[in-house]
Design a protein around this motif. Structure first.
Motif, PDB file in Angstrom:
ATOM      1  N   PRO A  32       0.824  -1.217   0.000  1.00 40.90           N
ATOM      2  CA  PRO A  32       0.000   0.000   0.000  1.00 40.90           C
ATOM      3  C   PRO A  32       0.855   1.262   0.000  1.00 40.90           C
ATOM      4  CG  PRO A  32      -0.736  -1.559   1.685  1.00 40.90           C
ATOM      5  CD  PRO A  32       0.580  -2.058   1.191  1.00 40.90           C
ATOM      6  N   ALA A  33       0.403   2.267  -0.719  1.00 39.50           N
ATOM      7  CA  ALA A  33       1.092   3.557  -0.710  1.00 39.50           C
ATOM      8  C   ALA A  33       1.065   4.141   0.696  1.00 39.50           C
ATOM      9  CB  ALA A  33       0.419   4.510  -1.700  1.00 39.50           C
ATOM     10  N   GLY A  34       2.173   4.711   1.131  1.00 39.51           N
ATOM     11  CA  GLY A  34       2.261   5.309   2.452  1.00 39.51           C
ATOM     12  C   GLY A  34       2.527   4.331   3.574  1.00 39.51           C
ATOM     13  N   SER A  35       2.869   3.090   3.234  1.00 38.43           N
ATOM     14  CA  SER A  35       3.116   2.077   4.266  1.00 38.43           C
ATOM     15  C   SER A  35       4.614   1.914   4.522  1.00 38.43           C
ATOM     16  CB  SER A  35       2.517   0.731   3.859  1.00 38.43           C
ATOM     17  OG  SER A  35       3.158   0.223   2.692  1.00 38.43           O
ATOM     18  N   PHE A  36       4.913   1.345   5.681  1.00 37.60           N
ATOM     19  CA  PHE A  36       6.274   0.932   6.031  1.00 37.60           C
ATOM     20  C   PHE A  36       6.225  -0.593   5.997  1.00 37.60           C
ATOM     21  CE2 PHE A  36       9.990   2.948   8.417  1.00 37.60           C
ATOM     22  CZ  PHE A  36      10.864   1.966   8.021  1.00 37.60           C
ATOM     23  N   TYR A  37       6.711  -1.180   4.921  1.00 37.07           N
ATOM     24  CA  TYR A  37       6.471  -2.596   4.621  1.00 37.07           C
ATOM     25  C   TYR A  37       7.729  -3.419   4.865  1.00 37.07           C
ATOM     26  CZ  TYR A  37       3.608  -6.191   2.359  1.00 37.07           C
ATOM     27  OH  TYR A  37       2.824  -7.300   2.093  1.00 37.07           O
ATOM     28  N   GLY A  38       7.612  -4.435   5.714  1.00 39.61           N
ATOM     29  CA  GLY A  38       8.728  -5.317   6.000  1.00 39.61           C
ATOM     30  C   GLY A  38       8.661  -6.577   5.172  1.00 39.61           C
ATOM     31  N   LEU A  39       9.811  -7.025   4.719  1.00 42.85           N
ATOM     32  CA  LEU A  39       9.914  -8.270   3.970  1.00 42.85           C
ATOM     33  C   LEU A  39      10.885  -9.166   4.709  1.00 42.85           C
ATOM     34  CD1 LEU A  39       8.671  -9.199   1.235  1.00 42.85           C
ATOM     35  CD2 LEU A  39      10.860  -8.613   0.177  1.00 42.85           C
ATOM     36  N   VAL A  40      10.402 -10.309   5.213  1.00 42.52           N
ATOM     37  CA  VAL A  40      11.242 -11.187   6.024  1.00 42.52           C
ATOM     38  C   VAL A  40      11.233 -12.586   5.436  1.00 42.52           C
ATOM     39  CG1 VAL A  40      10.841  -9.843   8.121  1.00 42.52           C
ATOM     40  CG2 VAL A  40       9.345 -11.768   7.603  1.00 42.52           C
ATOM     41  N   GLY A  41      12.320 -13.303   5.689  1.00 43.47           N
ATOM     42  CA  GLY A  41      12.428 -14.669   5.201  1.00 43.47           C
ATOM     43  C   GLY A  41      13.795 -15.226   5.525  1.00 43.47           C
ATOM     44  N   PRO A  42      13.950 -16.547   5.509  1.00 49.02           N
ATOM     45  CA  PRO A  42      15.257 -17.141   5.786  1.00 49.02           C
ATOM     46  C   PRO A  42      16.235 -16.868   4.652  1.00 49.02           C
ATOM     47  CG  PRO A  42      13.699 -18.825   5.069  1.00 49.02           C
ATOM     48  CD  PRO A  42      12.917 -17.547   5.212  1.00 49.02           C
ATOM     49  N   PHE A  97      20.064  -2.036   7.824  1.00 42.90           N
ATOM     50  CA  PHE A  97      20.649  -1.866   9.156  1.00 42.90           C
ATOM     51  C   PHE A  97      21.808  -2.823   9.415  1.00 42.90           C
ATOM     52  CE2 PHE A  97      16.218  -0.480   9.407  1.00 42.90           C
ATOM     53  CZ  PHE A  97      16.414   0.822   9.836  1.00 42.90           C
ATOM     54  N   GLU A  98      22.157  -3.626   8.440  1.00 41.06           N
ATOM     55  CA  GLU A  98      23.261  -4.560   8.595  1.00 41.06           C
ATOM     56  C   GLU A  98      24.567  -3.788   8.770  1.00 41.06           C
ATOM     57  OE1 GLU A  98      24.423  -8.753   6.490  1.00 41.06           O
ATOM     58  OE2 GLU A  98      24.050  -7.047   5.186  1.00 41.06           O
ATOM     59  N   SER A 118       5.323  11.672   5.665  1.00 39.63           N
ATOM     60  CA  SER A 118       5.098  12.714   4.657  1.00 39.63           C
ATOM     61  C   SER A 118       4.506  12.163   3.367  1.00 39.63           C
ATOM     62  CB  SER A 118       6.414  13.430   4.350  1.00 39.63           C
ATOM     63  OG  SER A 118       7.327  12.558   3.702  1.00 39.63           O
ATOM     64  N   GLY A 119       4.208  10.859   3.335  1.00 43.77           N
ATOM     65  CA  GLY A 119       3.549  10.277   2.165  1.00 43.77           C
ATOM     66  C   GLY A 119       4.381   9.300   1.375  1.00 43.77           C
ATOM     67  N   GLY A 120       5.648   9.108   1.759  1.00 41.38           N
ATOM     68  CA  GLY A 120       6.485   8.144   1.059  1.00 41.38           C
ATOM     69  C   GLY A 120       6.168   6.715   1.484  1.00 41.38           C
ATOM     70  N   THR A 121       6.715   5.765   0.737  1.00 41.61           N
ATOM     71  CA  THR A 121       6.536   4.345   1.038  1.00 41.61           C
ATOM     72  C   THR A 121       7.898   3.696   1.158  1.00 41.61           C
ATOM     73  OG1 THR A 121       4.503   4.324  -0.291  1.00 41.61           O
ATOM     74  CG2 THR A 121       5.453   2.189   0.298  1.00 41.61           C
ATOM     75  N   VAL A 122       8.074   2.870   2.197  1.00 39.71           N
ATOM     76  CA  VAL A 122       9.337   2.168   2.415  1.00 39.71           C
ATOM     77  C   VAL A 122       9.088   0.667   2.410  1.00 39.71           C
ATOM     78  CG1 VAL A 122      11.214   1.707   4.046  1.00 39.71           C
ATOM     79  CG2 VAL A 122      10.379   4.038   3.759  1.00 39.71           C
ATOM     80  N   ILE A 123       9.922  -0.038   1.663  1.00 40.30           N
ATOM     81  CA  ILE A 123       9.981  -1.499   1.742  1.00 40.30           C
ATOM     82  C   ILE A 123      11.358  -1.849   2.278  1.00 40.30           C
ATOM     83  CG2 ILE A 123       9.881  -3.681   0.486  1.00 40.30           C
ATOM     84  CD1 ILE A 123       8.221  -2.255  -1.644  1.00 40.30           C
ATOM     85  N   VAL A 124      11.386  -2.595   3.369  1.00 42.38           N
ATOM     86  CA  VAL A 124      12.665  -2.932   3.985  1.00 42.38           C
ATOM     87  C   VAL A 124      12.752  -4.440   4.184  1.00 42.38           C
ATOM     88  CG1 VAL A 124      11.732  -2.486   6.294  1.00 42.38           C
ATOM     89  CG2 VAL A 124      14.199  -2.521   5.954  1.00 42.38           C
ATOM     90  N   SER A 125      13.839  -5.019   3.720  1.00 44.05           N
ATOM     91  CA  SER A 125      14.122  -6.429   3.948  1.00 44.05           C
ATOM     92  C   SER A 125      15.054  -6.544   5.137  1.00 44.05           C
ATOM     93  CB  SER A 125      14.778  -7.035   2.697  1.00 44.05           C
ATOM     94  OG  SER A 125      15.334  -8.301   2.978  1.00 44.05           O
ATOM     95  N   SER A 126      14.732  -7.433   6.060  1.00 42.43           N
ATOM     96  CA  SER A 126      15.561  -7.564   7.260  1.00 42.43           C
ATOM     97  C   SER A 126      15.403  -8.947   7.860  1.00 42.43           C
ATOM     98  CB  SER A 126      15.171  -6.499   8.292  1.00 42.43           C
ATOM     99  OG  SER A 126      15.941  -6.641   9.471  1.00 42.43           O
ATOM    100  N   HIS A 127      16.455  -9.391   8.560  1.00 45.70           N
ATOM    101  CA  HIS A 127      16.393 -10.643   9.314  1.00 45.70           C
ATOM    102  C   HIS A 127      16.048 -10.401  10.780  1.00 45.70           C
ATOM    103  CE1 HIS A 127      18.974 -12.201   5.952  1.00 45.70           C
ATOM    104  NE2 HIS A 127      18.131 -13.201   6.104  1.00 45.70           N
ATOM    105  N   VAL A 128      16.008  -9.141  11.177  1.00 41.05           N
ATOM    106  CA  VAL A 128      15.778  -8.811  12.592  1.00 41.05           C
ATOM    107  C   VAL A 128      14.283  -8.647  12.821  1.00 41.05           C
ATOM    108  CG1 VAL A 128      16.373  -7.275  14.488  1.00 41.05           C
ATOM    109  CG2 VAL A 128      18.009  -7.628  12.613  1.00 41.05           C
ATOM    110  N   MET A 129      13.665  -9.694  13.352  1.00 41.91           N
ATOM    111  CA  MET A 129      12.206  -9.713  13.492  1.00 41.91           C
ATOM    112  C   MET A 129      11.702  -8.640  14.454  1.00 41.91           C
ATOM    113  SD  MET A 129      11.206 -12.051  11.449  1.00 41.91           S
ATOM    114  CE  MET A 129      12.269 -13.044  10.411  1.00 41.91           C
ATOM    115  N   GLN A 135       0.934 -13.871  18.184  1.00 40.05           N
ATOM    116  CA  GLN A 135       2.261 -14.283  18.618  1.00 40.05           C
ATOM    117  C   GLN A 135       3.243 -13.142  18.358  1.00 40.05           C
ATOM    118  OE1 GLN A 135       3.306 -18.472  17.408  1.00 40.05           O
ATOM    119  NE2 GLN A 135       1.647 -18.160  15.936  1.00 40.05           N
ATOM    120  N   SER A 136       4.488 -13.356  18.796  1.00 36.26           N
ATOM    121  CA  SER A 136       5.532 -12.438  18.351  1.00 36.26           C
ATOM    122  C   SER A 136       5.791 -12.740  16.878  1.00 36.26           C
ATOM    123  CB  SER A 136       6.807 -12.638  19.164  1.00 36.26           C
ATOM    124  OG  SER A 136       7.429 -13.869  18.835  1.00 36.26           O
ATOM    125  N   LEU A 137       6.314 -11.770  16.168  1.00 32.79           N
ATOM    126  CA  LEU A 137       6.587 -11.982  14.757  1.00 32.79           C
ATOM    127  C   LEU A 137       7.616 -13.089  14.558  1.00 32.79           C
ATOM    128  CD1 LEU A 137       6.024 -11.095  11.865  1.00 32.79           C
ATOM    129  CD2 LEU A 137       7.830  -9.380  12.105  1.00 32.79           C
TER     130      LEU A 137
END
Length: 294
Positions: free
Chosen positions: A71-81, A206-207, A227-238, A269-271
């Motif tokens: 979604p526009a304006g979201s802070f989106y996390g992408l996680v996986g092994p 953040f690595e 302010s209206g931007g969108t962030v997609i961040v990949s991370s291993h830190v749940m 649960q916890s993520l």
């Protein structure tokens, strides 16, 4: 006469047919994406929408038909092994790697049909980024801004602002080759931010970054989203993703296993616990009895 290669923006269209790859086992998807193309009406298109993305390297299927809406304006996390297909999926979604099949839309614009227009909307921090490290930090950010067609005065102002905000002002005239791993990550982030993109895609931002700098980066990103931007961040830190993001997707084996708001995916649960339940593969340590000291 030698044949001239086709320009990047005139590549043949991606195939729409399903690939002749072996079918993967069904995966539990919390919020399955609809197979219909994303809407293009003004203000209604997702910041990023991918449909049926596939990528195969030799005999290995790295990404197996991913559907995802950010979604526009979201802070989106992408996680996986490790080896889940996150970096490959992000590379295809940002125009860095051509998919075998599927489509990518950035704010309703077909990225692979209109790569120049689509990439103007993006700021990218790829995994394992290679920089022009014989430039100083200030020169590298300036170069990134000028490549985007920005005027020199604006580039100079923003370069100074970014160096200060990321704690690099004292090292502005140091060659990037002499930066630490964390400083290199921060200068690459500054280069992705210089043109104030609509969508920021960050692979493990953040690595190797120290806690103080990580807090500063989070503050910058939170302000950007506010302010209206969108962030997609990949991370291993749940824990970081759970605290920082409002949406999250879990990817494993080249598939989206779950996607939605963080609370929806956590399911009480916890993520981290939810992630382990979805992905599986947790090993017991019963065979390490010799490691005990008493």
């Amino acid at each position: 006469m030698a044949h001239e290669p086709e320009p990047r923006d005139q590549l043949p269209p991606l195939a729409d047919a399903a690939p002749a790859y072996p079918a993967a086992p069904a995966a539990p998807v919390l919020a399955p994406a609809t197979p219909t193309p994303p809407t293009h009406a003004a203000g209604t298109a997702p910041a990023l929408s991918v449909r049926g993305l596939w990528k195969k390297f030799g005999e290995k299927i790295a990404v197996a038909g991913i559907d995802l809406d950010v979604p526009a304006g979201s802070f989106y996390g992408l996680v996986g092994p490790n080896g889940a297909g996150k970096t490959t999926a992000l590379s295809m979604a940002t125009g860095l790697l051509r998919p075998d099949f599927g489509s990518v839309h950035v704010h309703g614009l077909d990225l692979w049909a209109n790569p120049l227009e689509g990439k103007r909307l993006l700021g990218i921090l790829p995994d394992g980024v290679r920089l022009f490290d014989r430039l100083t930090g200030a020169q590298l950010i300036t170069y990134a801004g000028l490549l985007r067609g920005m005027d020199r005065e604006t580039v100079a102002e923003r370069t100074a602002d970014l160096l200060e905000a990321l704690g690099l002002a004292a090292d502005a005239n140091t060659f990037v080759v002499d930066y630490s791993a964390g400083m290199t990550k921060k200068i690459a982030l500054a280069s992705a931010l210089i043109h104030a993109p609509n969508l920021l895609v960050l692979d493990e931002p953040f690595e190797a970054v120290d806690p103080v700098s990580a807090a500063n980066i989070r503050e910058i990103l939170n302000g950007y989203v506010a302010s209206g931007g969108t962030v997609i961040v990949s991370s291993h830190v749940m824990d970081l993703v759970q605290r920082m993001c409002d949406h999250v997707a879990v990817i494993a084996g080249g598939h989206v296993l779950a996607a939605g708001t963080v609370d929806e995916v956590r399911a009480g649960q916890s993520l981290e616990d939810r992630f382990v339940d979805l992905v599986g593969g947790r090993q017991t340590t019963e065979g390490l009895s010799w490691l005990r000291t008493s």
